[in-house]
Write a protein that holds these residues in place. Structure first.
Motif, PDB file in Angstrom:
ATOM      1  N   UNK A 284      -6.283  -3.990  33.875  1.00  0.00           N
ATOM      2  CA  UNK A 284      -6.275  -5.113  34.814  1.00  0.00           C
ATOM      3  C   UNK A 284      -7.378  -4.916  35.862  1.00  0.00           C
ATOM      4  N   UNK A 285      -7.462  -3.698  36.360  1.00  0.00           N
ATOM      5  CA  UNK A 285      -8.458  -3.379  37.385  1.00  0.00           C
ATOM      6  C   UNK A 285      -9.873  -3.593  36.837  1.00  0.00           C
ATOM      7  N   UNK A 292     -13.083 -11.064  35.172  1.00  0.00           N
ATOM      8  CA  UNK A 292     -12.276 -11.707  34.127  1.00  0.00           C
ATOM      9  C   UNK A 292     -10.846 -11.923  34.648  1.00  0.00           C
ATOM     10  N   UNK A 293     -10.752 -12.881  35.558  1.00  0.00           N
ATOM     11  CA  UNK A 293      -9.503 -13.117  36.290  1.00  0.00           C
ATOM     12  C   UNK A 293      -8.334 -13.442  35.348  1.00  0.00           C
ATOM     13  N   UNK A 294      -8.575 -14.354  34.403  1.00  0.00           N
ATOM     14  CA  UNK A 294      -7.493 -14.793  33.499  1.00  0.00           C
ATOM     15  C   UNK A 294      -7.042 -13.650  32.591  1.00  0.00           C
ATOM     16  N   UNK A 296      -7.200 -10.487  33.317  1.00  0.00           N
ATOM     17  CA  UNK A 296      -6.440  -9.564  34.174  1.00  0.00           C
ATOM     18  C   UNK A 296      -5.007 -10.066  34.341  1.00  0.00           C
ATOM     19  N   UNK A 297      -4.859 -11.376  34.611  1.00  0.00           N
ATOM     20  CA  UNK A 297      -3.524 -11.945  34.844  1.00  0.00           C
ATOM     21  C   UNK A 297      -2.676 -11.840  33.581  1.00  0.00           C
ATOM     22  N   UNK A 298      -3.300 -12.021  32.438  1.00  0.00           N
ATOM     23  CA  UNK A 298      -2.594 -11.943  31.154  1.00  0.00           C
ATOM     24  C   UNK A 298      -1.951 -10.559  30.985  1.00  0.00           C
ATOM     25  N   UNK A 299      -2.713  -9.514  31.207  1.00  0.00           N
ATOM     26  CA  UNK A 299      -2.168  -8.161  31.011  1.00  0.00           C
ATOM     27  C   UNK A 299      -1.210  -7.765  32.129  1.00  0.00           C
ATOM     28  N   UNK A 300      -1.495  -8.246  33.343  1.00  0.00           N
ATOM     29  CA  UNK A 300      -0.608  -7.933  34.474  1.00  0.00           C
ATOM     30  C   UNK A 300       0.823  -8.386  34.166  1.00  0.00           C
ATOM     31  N   UNK A 301       0.930  -9.500  33.453  1.00  0.00           N
ATOM     32  CA  UNK A 301       2.244 -10.063  33.171  1.00  0.00           C
ATOM     33  C   UNK A 301       3.104  -9.135  32.293  1.00  0.00           C
TER      34      UNK A 301
END
Ligand code: UDX
Ligand code: ADP
Length: 464
Positions: A284-285, A292-294, A296-301
């Motif tokens: 994510x980092x 690559x904001x989207x 990052x958000x995908x994996x953060x979830x």
């Protein structure tokens, strides 16, 4: 390049210890020295008591016993071991940063940097440096930069990435028969020197060579995919409970699709362990760093769902016990993050246990391998003495047997799938619990029919 004759491994932990034991076992011509700053840890590796090794892994003690003193050595003399080695493995800890830039996501690289500096100052001749710890992509670059400073001794270096894919509890069999070994680097001679070591016992087609960055990223990606499967099946488990489906049946049905495959589809209290969360947060980092904001958000979830699953189980226990666990004794069966290990890093039992303690419960914890000291550190509080025991609100104690844990308890909560929990005598357990009593089986290991027959209310993960 001449064959490697002496290896030094910096870090005698869960990765360094077992990995070097197996290399020494399979390569009797190579002398392997594992070093660590932690003198107590080295003393335990050298101790006569093979049950007291710092890492519990099935099969490890036998391998250590066979090689120790022959071509496997454990020492605190870091400098001499580096100076003598043709190849140095970096197997130091790389936890997630807790403060500063990237806190909560980026890896704390201070131990990697310190060990690279040590190698730079102590190595002699040409030395191959192998990254073994899980690291963010492009760490090899940083290690190479430290090593490229002019050395007093005139030493030269090649840096390789050789990520570890061993899973705890099966470390020895994973090391002896890995699905693949990955070697990333730019120096063909160094790559072949390391490949030649693994070729002593691993078929050639399983030894992959890639560039450094692919190797580093593959490790993060493999763990992210595995963790994602667990969050996926756990999300479906919640839906099964709501709809009357059964997650074990769903997992079987989807796992028979050869494109999906049957493994890593066991619903549970969420994944733990030192790798999954750390590696996804690293990913994510990295994505955020590259804009690559989207992504990052995908994996953060995947991580968010894992926390949600743990909180969901704690809430559910409270709700089933008439909305309150204050002053109630709850028996926790299992504290390790999975069976066959004494490791509790990121164990779901920590978060679930803390939530229940916050609600005022008294936890009676039974785990066959985890020490009281470890549980104290994880829960952030010392156990209560037997005298205070039952009465203390928001407290815990550890007990030697499941039966003792269950005595006077309103619920048994199974959080680790220890095989001994498959054959518990539910009639005996139910007879010592306070009624109405519950069994919460978050690992699908208990013989729930017997528990029901013994008069317990039963909740099982993913069963509607
Ligand atoms: C993992 C990877 O498997 C390994 O390749 C990598 O090098 C390090 O991280 P490890 O953390 O030791 O290994 O254990 P693993 O067996 O992968 O289990 C991780 C967590 O997922 C455990 O808490 C386990 O209980 C949980 N899990 C696993 C599930 O909840 N369901 C499953 O189906 C599989
Ligand atoms: P892992 O699961 O990655 O093996 P551990 O925390 O179990 O992580 O082990 C890492 C080990 O590395 C610890 O025993 C720690 O003392 C050791 N270590 C960290 N930095 C150094 C260093 N500069 N020199 C020697 N040992 C180190």
């Amino acid at each position: 390049m001449p064959a490697v004759r002496k290896i030094c491994c910096i870090g005698a932990g869960y990765v360094g210890g077992p990995t070097m034991a197996v290399i020494a076992d399979r390569c009797p011509q190579i002398e392997v020295t594992v070093v660590d700053l932690n003198a107590a840890r080295i003393a335990a590796w050298n101790g006569d008591d093979l049950d007291g090794l710092p890492v519990y892994e099935p099969g490890l003690a036998v391998v250590v016993d066979r090689c120790r003193g022959r071509n496997l050595f454990f020492s605190t003399d870091v400098e001499s071991a580096i100076a003598a080695a043709d190849m140095v493995f970096l197997s130091v800890n790389t936890p997630t940063k807790t403060s500063g830039h990237g806190a909560g996501k980026a890896s704390d690289l201070r131990w990697i940097e310190a060990s690279a500096r040590q190698v730079a100052s102590c190595a002699k001749g040409h030395t191959i440096v192998v990254e073994k710890s899980t690291l963010p992509v492009r760490t090899a670059e940083a290690v190479a930069a430290i090593l490229s400073q002019p050395q007093v001794s005139g030493a030269t270096f090649s840096v390789l990435s050789n990520p570890e894919f061993l899973a705890e509890g099966t470390a020895i069999s994973d090391l002896e028969g890995p699905d693949r070994v990955l070697i990333g680097g730019e120096d063909a001679d160094a790559i072949e020197a390391l490949a030649a070591i693994y070729a002593q016992w691993i078929p050639a087609e399983r030894i992959l060579r890639t560039n450094t960055w692919s190797s580093e990223l593959s490790k993060l990606a493999a763990n992210a995919f595995l963790a994602q499967r667990i969050s996926s099946i756990n999300s479906i488990a919640a839906l099964c409970e709501a709809t009357g489906a059964n997650v074990a049946e769903v997992a079987r049905a989807i796992g028979l699709d050869s494109r999906i495959g049957p493994r890593f589809l066991q619903a549970g209290p969420g994944y733990g362990g030192s790798c999954f969360q750390k590696d996804i947060l690293n990913l994510v980092y990295l994505c955020e760093h590259y804009g690559l904001k989207e992504v990052a958000a995908y994996w953060q979830q995947v991580v968010e769902l894992n926390f949600w699953q743990q909180d969901r189980i704690a809430r559910l226990v409270v709700q089933k016990l008439f909305g309150t666990v204050t002053g109630k004794r709850l028996a926790l069966f299992g504290f390790a993050f999975k069976a066959d290990t004494n490791d509790t890093r990121e164990s779901p039992a920590i978060r679930i246990g803390k939530r229940l303690i916050e609600e005022g419960a008294h936890l009676a914890i039974h785990d066959p391998k985890v020490s009281d000291d470890q549980i104290s550190r994880d829960l952030g509080q010392a156990p209560v003495s037997k005298a205070d025991g039952f009465g203390a609100l928001g407290s815990w104690e550890s007990v030697a047997s499941p039966l003792e844990a269950a005595t006077g308890a309103d619920a048994v909560i199974i959080l680790t799938e220890w095989s001994s929990f498959q054959s518990l005598d539910w009639l005996a357990i139910a007879s010592v619990m306070r009624r109405p009593a519950w069994l919460f089986d978050a690992r699908t290991v208990a013989q729930v029919d017997q528990a029901r027959a013994a008069g317990l209310n039963v909740w099982r993960i993913g069963e509607g």
